[in-house]
Write a protein that holds these residues in place. Structure first.
Motif, mmCIF file in Angstrom:
data_model
loop_
_atom_site.group_PDB
_atom_site.id
_atom_site.type_symbol
_atom_site.label_atom_id
_atom_site.label_comp_id
_atom_site.label_asym_id
_atom_site.label_seq_id
_atom_site.Cartn_x
_atom_site.Cartn_y
_atom_site.Cartn_z
ATOM 1 N N LEU A 108 0.830 -1.207 0.000
ATOM 2 C CA LEU A 108 0.000 0.000 0.000
ATOM 3 C C LEU A 108 0.866 1.260 0.000
ATOM 4 C CD1 LEU A 108 -2.728 1.410 0.170
ATOM 5 C CD2 LEU A 108 -2.683 1.097 2.634
ATOM 6 N N MET A 109 1.944 1.233 0.802
ATOM 7 C CA MET A 109 2.847 2.394 0.861
ATOM 8 C C MET A 109 3.453 2.660 -0.515
ATOM 9 S SD MET A 109 2.853 3.687 3.770
ATOM 10 C CE MET A 109 1.948 3.243 5.207
ATOM 11 N N LEU A 110 3.889 1.583 -1.149
ATOM 12 C CA LEU A 110 4.515 1.703 -2.462
ATOM 13 C C LEU A 110 3.521 2.297 -3.463
ATOM 14 C CD1 LEU A 110 7.320 0.809 -3.477
ATOM 15 C CD2 LEU A 110 6.187 -1.146 -4.525
ATOM 16 N N PHE A 111 2.305 1.763 -3.426
ATOM 17 C CA PHE A 111 1.252 2.253 -4.324
ATOM 18 C C PHE A 111 1.017 3.733 -4.073
ATOM 19 C CE2 PHE A 111 -3.080 3.120 -5.566
ATOM 20 C CZ PHE A 111 -3.235 2.410 -6.741
ATOM 21 N N THR A 112 0.925 4.090 -2.766
ATOM 22 C CA THR A 112 0.630 5.482 -2.421
ATOM 23 C C THR A 112 1.727 6.421 -2.906
ATOM 24 O OG1 THR A 112 -0.430 4.625 -0.434
ATOM 25 C CG2 THR A 112 -0.050 6.989 -0.531
ATOM 26 N N SER A 113 2.978 6.054 -2.637
ATOM 27 C CA SER A 113 4.056 6.971 -3.020
ATOM 28 C C SER A 113 4.151 7.084 -4.539
ATOM 29 C CB SER A 113 5.389 6.528 -2.409
ATOM 30 O OG SER A 113 5.656 5.206 -2.761
ATOM 31 N N LEU A 114 3.947 5.967 -5.228
ATOM 32 C CA LEU A 114 3.972 6.002 -6.689
ATOM 33 C C LEU A 114 2.844 6.897 -7.213
ATOM 34 C CD1 LEU A 114 5.945 4.406 -8.409
ATOM 35 C CD2 LEU A 114 4.118 2.786 -8.912
ATOM 36 N N ALA A 115 1.662 6.718 -6.621
ATOM 37 C CA ALA A 115 0.503 7.493 -7.063
ATOM 38 C C ALA A 115 0.728 8.983 -6.825
ATOM 39 C CB ALA A 115 -0.750 7.025 -6.329
ATOM 40 N N ILE A 116 1.244 9.322 -5.644
ATOM 41 C CA ILE A 116 1.460 10.744 -5.339
ATOM 42 C C ILE A 116 2.500 11.336 -6.284
ATOM 43 C CG2 ILE A 116 2.329 12.359 -3.618
ATOM 44 C CD1 ILE A 116 1.071 10.604 -1.481
ATOM 45 N N SER A 117 3.574 10.581 -6.516
ATOM 46 C CA SER A 117 4.621 11.139 -7.374
ATOM 47 C C SER A 117 4.095 11.388 -8.788
ATOM 48 C CB SER A 117 5.835 10.209 -7.408
ATOM 49 O OG SER A 117 5.586 9.117 -8.252
ATOM 50 N N HIS A 118 3.168 10.560 -9.235
ATOM 51 C CA HIS A 118 2.616 10.771 -10.578
ATOM 52 C C HIS A 118 1.647 11.948 -10.633
ATOM 53 C CE1 HIS A 118 4.428 7.705 -13.012
ATOM 54 N NE2 HIS A 118 4.230 6.806 -12.063
ATOM 55 N N CYS A 119 1.145 12.385 -9.451
ATOM 56 C CA CYS A 119 0.260 13.559 -9.441
ATOM 57 C C CYS A 119 1.027 14.827 -9.805
ATOM 58 C CB CYS A 119 -0.377 13.738 -8.068
ATOM 59 S SG CYS A 119 -1.622 12.509 -7.683
ATOM 60 N N PHE A 120 2.342 14.802 -9.585
ATOM 61 C CA PHE A 120 3.121 16.028 -9.769
ATOM 62 C C PHE A 120 3.927 16.048 -11.050
ATOM 63 C CE2 PHE A 120 2.441 15.791 -5.191
ATOM 64 C CZ PHE A 120 1.885 17.052 -4.984
ATOM 65 N N ARG A 121 3.935 14.910 -11.772
ATOM 66 C CA ARG A 121 4.763 14.879 -12.973
ATOM 67 C C ARG A 121 3.903 14.874 -14.230
ATOM 68 N NH1 ARG A 121 8.563 10.030 -12.581
ATOM 69 N NH2 ARG A 121 7.240 9.341 -10.877
ATOM 70 N N PRO A 122 4.255 15.684 -15.220
ATOM 71 C CA PRO A 122 3.481 15.705 -16.458
ATOM 72 C C PRO A 122 3.604 14.369 -17.196
ATOM 73 C CG PRO A 122 5.510 16.969 -16.702
ATOM 74 C CD PRO A 122 5.434 16.549 -15.273
ATOM 75 N N PRO A 123 2.727 14.039 -18.123
ATOM 76 C CA PRO A 123 1.590 14.844 -18.566
ATOM 77 C C PRO A 123 0.434 14.819 -17.569
ATOM 78 C CG PRO A 123 1.561 12.728 -19.660
ATOM 79 C CD PRO A 123 2.801 12.751 -18.849
ATOM 80 N N PHE A 124 -0.336 15.938 -17.551
ATOM 81 C CA PHE A 124 -1.533 15.995 -16.720
ATOM 82 C C PHE A 124 -2.754 15.856 -17.633
ATOM 83 C CE2 PHE A 124 1.693 18.741 -14.732
ATOM 84 C CZ PHE A 124 1.912 17.996 -13.583
ATOM 85 N N TYR A 125 -3.672 15.027 -17.215
ATOM 86 C CA TYR A 125 -4.860 14.809 -18.038
ATOM 87 C C TYR A 125 -6.000 15.676 -17.519
ATOM 88 C CZ TYR A 125 -2.222 10.857 -19.814
ATOM 89 O OH TYR A 125 -1.262 10.074 -20.380
ATOM 90 N N PHE A 126 -6.034 16.949 -17.962
ATOM 91 C CA PHE A 126 -7.003 17.893 -17.413
ATOM 92 C C PHE A 126 -8.437 17.482 -17.703
ATOM 93 C CE2 PHE A 126 -3.106 20.440 -17.833
ATOM 94 C CZ PHE A 126 -2.976 20.786 -16.501
ATOM 95 N N ARG A 127 -8.632 16.908 -18.885
ATOM 96 C CA ARG A 127 -9.974 16.459 -19.257
ATOM 97 C C ARG A 127 -10.484 15.413 -18.253
ATOM 98 N NH1 ARG A 127 -12.729 15.407 -24.335
ATOM 99 N NH2 ARG A 127 -11.330 16.864 -25.343
ATOM 100 N N LEU A 128 -9.587 14.494 -17.871
ATOM 101 C CA LEU A 128 -9.994 13.449 -16.926
ATOM 102 C C LEU A 128 -10.166 13.999 -15.520
ATOM 103 C CD1 LEU A 128 -7.671 10.583 -18.127
ATOM 104 C CD2 LEU A 128 -10.106 10.805 -18.476
#
Ligand SMILES: Nc1ncnc2c1ncn2[C@@H]1O[C@H](COP(=O)(O)OP(=O)(O)O)[C@@H](O)[C@H]1O
Ligand SMILES: [Mg+2]
Lengths: 277, 293
Positions: free
Chosen positions: B57-77
């Motif tokens: 779960l920790m691994l998933f969380t940190s991976l997920a958070i790190s992807h929130c800050f790195r482009p590309p961002f899917y604004f439509r989604l």
């Protein structure tokens, strides 16, 4: 192109089968993969040359899909080496992995269309997300690709759940080729289709691969399909490639496993795990 | 491979208390622990499995958070998720808040009337709603509505290989599926809770004025009199955390689901149960953090 002469035949004069002068497009070496105690790939070796169409045959549950997923990096192999254009890909970081992924197209066994998106957006997905093409432009390309697999413009606006199995396979094929990949994987492209639709798909695969000049790795247990689309055939059994050779040699391979498989006999060296009462 | 349920199966009753319920639905399906194993072996293995699930779960969380800050961002989604969470949850959250505010006014009146402190009704309503009931009830309602649908959608995509298909089309599933949901959850829950605060206080006002015969102006005056900015802010901070937890649990359990319809069903249950429990736990922790004497 000398490469074409070289690989289309599979056994060039003076070279033992399976050896290549130039780097193969895809090379799997001594691949191992187990799920818990269940060993699926057990030292698998496979090479696919540039612009070659290799078909891997084998029974259900012998690890054909797992092999493709390892090659794509969707599953992490336990050990062994996976080289694409000579580049080792087993230890790639996220960014390099995405770069390598752009070389691939994949037709999934169950089509795996995005059911929340209309057909055209499915086909255009790699163009819009991967290549940042404008949406209206991507839609035009998508309609073109759909036409290439014999689907009318009206289909573009439908959702995947509104299509028949054969149409879904064709949309999936259009999606796999839309980004003009260098290597395309076909996972049981004809399974679950009627013989006529299966042959339509076979023809489309041959045509698409030829048009793109792409390398194709297909897996199937449909021998008619294998004979039709393969330059070379390899057989997987118990997590290893036990035979490979040009499609012309499949009928006199001298390998009892291959013989049993292509003739579909229940008796032979391959024992299905069926309980006899 | 549901983190929580797995740890339950392999463990004895001791470990069950610690994360009660997180996967009780599944445990009887997979059942069966080695009865002859020594006590130490059992607890040892349970502990290891628990660590493994936590680590995953920790691994998933940190991976997920790190992807929130790195482009590309899917604004439509992101927009679509924000509308789904923020706009379409309004009716259920609004109704919950309205009735909670109303019942709070009635109940606190009953209590305070016994020692002639009816005047405190307005204060109690606004403090309970903003500090506690607004965020918790909105969080629990949204966990049922959004957490379940996220787990079901991602779970179905997982078992039908759509998630794998994303990767082969040069799209990172974490960026495409997980990040927009986390961002939308984190931002939209505070908005929902702000609306819930207003509606809840309004519900209390309706009862106070029409049922309990308070003077409207006096009731409103009492509502504002003891309300501090921190009361509202702590509620909104809670809401942000709850929104993140709901989306995280929905995505995590959906992402981990295996094996067809049953796996997706279990993922949905696990997402709702684990996010509900985590909401209550974090509610306590954040209250403790903001609490001062
Ligand atoms: N994600 C997985 N987890 C556990 N076992 C798996 C997984 N994927 C495949 N397997 C097992 O690996 C074996 C080979 O599967 P697969 O490659 O899909 O077979 P096929 O050759 O029919 O495509 C099967 O026995 C299957 O149970
Ligand atoms: Mg398969």
């Amino acid at each position: 192109m000398s490469a074409m002469n070289y690989f289309a035949d599979g056994t060039p004069v003076g070279t033992p089968p399976g050896t290549f002068v130039e780097t193969p497009k895809l090379r799997l070496t001594n691949l191992h993969k187990a799920f818990g105690s269940k060993v699926v790939l057990n030292g698998l070796d496979l090479e696919v040359g540039r612009a070659e169409s290799l078909v891997v045959i084998g029974g259900s549950g012998t690890g054909k899909s797992v092999m493709l997923k390892c090659a794509l990096g969707l599953l992490r192999a336990d050990s062994g080496s996976i080289q694409i254009d000579g580049e080792e890909t087993t230890r790639l970081g996220t960014r390099d992995r995405e770069r390598v992924m752009r070389k691939f197209g994949m037709l999934f066994q169950g089509a795996a269309l995005f059911d929340s998106l209309p057909v055209w957006e499915n086909v255009a997905f790699g163009l819009i997300q991967g290549q940042k093409m404008r949406r209206d432009q991507a839609k035009e390309v998508a309609v073109e690709k759909l036409a290439a697999v014999g689907l009318a413009k009206e289909v573009a606006e439908l959702f995947p759940s509104e299509l028949s199995g054969g149409m879904q396979k064709r949309v999936a094929l259009a999606r796999a080729i839309a980004t003009q990949p260098e290597i395309i994987f076909f996972d049981e492209p004809t399974t679950g289709l009627d013989p006529i639709m299966a042959d339509v798909i076979n023809d489309l695969i041959i045509k698409c691969v030829k048009d793109l000049g792409a390398t194709a790795l297909s897996i199937t247990h449909d021998m008619a399909s294998a004979r039709k689309i393969a330059d070379r055939i390899a057989m997987i059994y118990k997590g290893k490639i036990i035979w490979h050779g040009p499609v012309s040699e499949i009928d006199n391979s001298g390998n009892p496993y291959v013989d049993q498989f292509i003739h579909g006999r229940a008796d032979g060296p391959i024992q299905m795990e069926v309980m006899h009462p | 491979m549901h983190g929580f349920s797995r740890s339950l199966n392999a463990s004895g009753p001791n470990a069950v208390n610690r994360q009660a319920g997180a996967g009780e639905r599944v445990s009887h399906l997979q059942g069966c622990h080695g009865g002859s194993m020594g006590f130490l072996t059992t607890t040892g293995r349970a502990f290891l499995v628990f660590l493994e699930a936590t680590g995953r779960l920790m691994l998933f969380t940190s991976l997920a958070i790190s992807h929130c800050f790195r482009p590309p961002f899917y604004f439509r989604l992101i927009t679509r998720q924000m509308i789904d969470i923020g706009y379409y949850s309004l009716p259920v959250v609004g109704l919950t808040a309205l009735f909670t505010g109303m019942v709070l006014a009635l109940q606190s009146y009953t209590g305070f009337a016994r020692f002639q402190a009816e005047g405190a009704v307005a204060t109690v309503v606004v403090l309970s709603i903003t500090r506690e009931l607004g965020p918790v009830l909105a969080g629990l309602m949204v966990a049922g509505r959004i957490g379940a649908s996220m787990a079901a959608e991602i779970g179905t995509m997982r078992v039908t290989e759509q998630v794998d298909a994303l990767s082969t089309l040069a799209t990172n599933p974490f960026k495409y599926l997980v990040a927009p949901r986390l961002i939308a959850g984190l931002t939209m829950l505070p908005f929902l809770v702000l609306v819930a605060d207003i509606i809840g206080v309004f519900g209390g006002f309706l009862i106070g004025v029409y049922r309990l015969d308070f003077n409207p102006a006096a009731y409103i005056g009492r509502t504002w009199e003891y309300l501090e900015p921190m009361d509202v802010i702590s509620g909104l901070v809670k809401a942000g955390v709850f929104g993140f937890v709901i989306a995280l649990m929905g995505c995590y359990h959906g992402y981990q689901s295996r094996g067809g319809a049953q796996g997706v069903g279990a993922a949905t249950t696990n997402a709702v149960v684990s996010s509900s429990i985590l909401i209550l736990v974090f509610n306590y922790l954040i209250t403790g953090l903001f609490f001062s004497r």
